[in-house]
Design a protein around this motif. Structure first.
Motif, PDB file in Angstrom:
ATOM      1  N   HIS A 144      43.843 -13.982  24.593  1.00 28.50           N
ATOM      2  CA  HIS A 144      43.462 -14.603  23.325  1.00 28.50           C
ATOM      3  C   HIS A 144      43.385 -16.124  23.454  1.00 28.50           C
ATOM      4  O   HIS A 144      42.491 -16.760  22.875  1.00 28.50           O
ATOM      5  CB  HIS A 144      44.444 -14.212  22.225  1.00 28.50           C
ATOM      6  N   ARG A 149      41.507 -18.184  20.738  1.00 30.99           N
ATOM      7  CA  ARG A 149      42.077 -17.596  19.531  1.00 30.99           C
ATOM      8  C   ARG A 149      43.576 -17.916  19.516  1.00 30.99           C
ATOM      9  O   ARG A 149      44.410 -17.047  19.779  1.00 30.99           O
ATOM     10  CB  ARG A 149      41.822 -16.091  19.499  1.00 30.99           C
ATOM     11  N   ARG A 152      46.173 -15.704  17.411  1.00 35.27           N
ATOM     12  CA  ARG A 152      46.471 -14.396  17.999  1.00 35.27           C
ATOM     13  C   ARG A 152      47.324 -14.568  19.252  1.00 35.27           C
ATOM     14  O   ARG A 152      48.235 -13.760  19.510  1.00 35.27           O
ATOM     15  CB  ARG A 152      45.169 -13.669  18.350  1.00 35.27           C
ATOM     16  N   GLN A 155      50.892 -15.160  18.224  1.00 35.30           N
ATOM     17  CA  GLN A 155      51.485 -13.923  17.709  1.00 35.30           C
ATOM     18  C   GLN A 155      51.996 -13.038  18.844  1.00 35.30           C
ATOM     19  O   GLN A 155      53.135 -12.544  18.806  1.00 35.30           O
ATOM     20  CB  GLN A 155      50.445 -13.167  16.884  1.00 35.30           C
ATOM     21  N   HIS A 156      51.182 -12.839  19.862  1.00 37.04           N
ATOM     22  CA  HIS A 156      51.579 -11.959  20.962  1.00 37.04           C
ATOM     23  C   HIS A 156      52.611 -12.625  21.873  1.00 37.04           C
ATOM     24  O   HIS A 156      53.480 -11.933  22.430  1.00 37.04           O
ATOM     25  CB  HIS A 156      50.348 -11.526  21.754  1.00 37.04           C
TER      26      HIS A 156
END
Length: 224
Positions: A144, A149, A152, A155-156
C-alpha cells in the motif's frame, strides 16, 4: 555439509545446502545463497523430493530479489507456488503465496501482490499463526505504501505491531520505520518521528545496519 558428503547422504546434502542458502540470504550474500539453493534443488529433484524442491524454490526467489533479478524472482516464486499446490500442504502453500507476493511487490505489480498476501493471510489465520499474520500484514502495508496509499499502509502496519512478526526486534524496527513513512505521508510528522526514534533504538540493540538510514529520516533537513 562435509559429513553429509563423506557418507554420500544426498538427502542431508540437500537440506544442508538449503540451510547454507538461508544463512547466506540473512547475511546479504545473495549470489552465494543462489549457488547453495540451486544445489539443494538439484538434489531434491534427483530424490524426487517435491516438498524440498518447493521450499528451496521459494528461497531461491529471495536470492534473485537480493541480486536485483526481479523478473527471475517472480518466475521462480511462481514455480515454487505451483509445486506447493501440487503437494497440497496447506501451511507450505501459505509460504508460497507469501514469497510470490514479495516478488510481485518488487515488480510493482501491486494488486497481484495483494491477492497473494490475502491468500497467505487467510491460511495463516485459519491455522492461528499469529506471528505470520503480523508479518503478512507488514508486507501488505509495504504494498500500500508503494502504491501511495499511506492510510491503508498505516492501518496494516499498526495491525502488524499489534500481532507481532517473525524476526524479533529487527523486524519490529522495520514495521515502525514503515509506519513512520506512512504517517509522514499523512502529514502526521510528530507520530512519524516517534516511530522512527523507537525503530532506531531497536536497531541499535541488535546492531542492525538499518539504524543509519532511519537516523537520516530524523535529521532536521529530512523533517523540513
Amino acid at each position: 555439509m562435509a559429513l553429509a558428503q563423506s557418507v554420500s547422504d544426498t538427502t542431508a546434502v540437500s537440506w544442508v545446502a538449503n540451510d547454507r542458502g538461508l544463512i547466506s540470504l540473512h547475511q546479504g550474500r545473495f549470489a552465494d545463497g543462489r549457488v547453495f539453493l540451486e544445489q539443494a534443488i538439484e538434489g531434491y529433484r534427483t530424490a524426487d523430493n517435491r516438498a524440498g524442491e518447493a521450499l528451496s524454490l521459494s528461497n531461491l526467489s529471495r536470492a534473485h530479489l537480493g541480486m536485483g533479478n526481479i523478473a527471475k524472482a517472480v518466475s521462480i516464486a511462481h514455480r515454487g507456488l505451483e509445486a506447493h499446490l501440487d503437494i497440497g500442504r496447506t501451511m507450505r502453500l501459505a509460504n508460497g503465496h507469501f514469497t510470490l507476493g514479495i516478488a510481485l511487490t518488487r515488480a510493482d505489480r501491486h494488486e497481484e501482490a495483494l491477492e497473494q498476501f490475502s491468500d497467505a493471510l487467510r491460511i495463516f489465520e485459519d491455522h492461528r499463526q499469529r506471528l505470520w499474520q503480523g508479518t503478512t500484514n507488514f508486507r501488505i502495508a509495504e504494498v500500500h505504501l508503494a502504491a501511495r496509499r499511506p492510510a491503508r499502509a498505516a492501518q496494516h502496519a499498526e495491525q502488524a505491531l499489534a500481532l507481532g512478526c517473525i524476526g524479533g526486534d529487527r523486524m519490529r524496527g522495520n514495521v515502525l520505520t514503515l509506519l513512520g513513512r506512512a504517517l509522514s505521508g499523512l502529514g502526521q510528522v510528530d507520530r512519524a518521528q516517534a516511530c522512527w526514534r523507537e525503530a532506531v533504538n531497536l536497531y541499535d540493540q541488535c546492531t542492525a545496519p538499518e539504524a543509519d538510514e532511519v537516523r537520516k529520516l530524523l535529521a532536521p533537513s529530512a523533517a523540513a
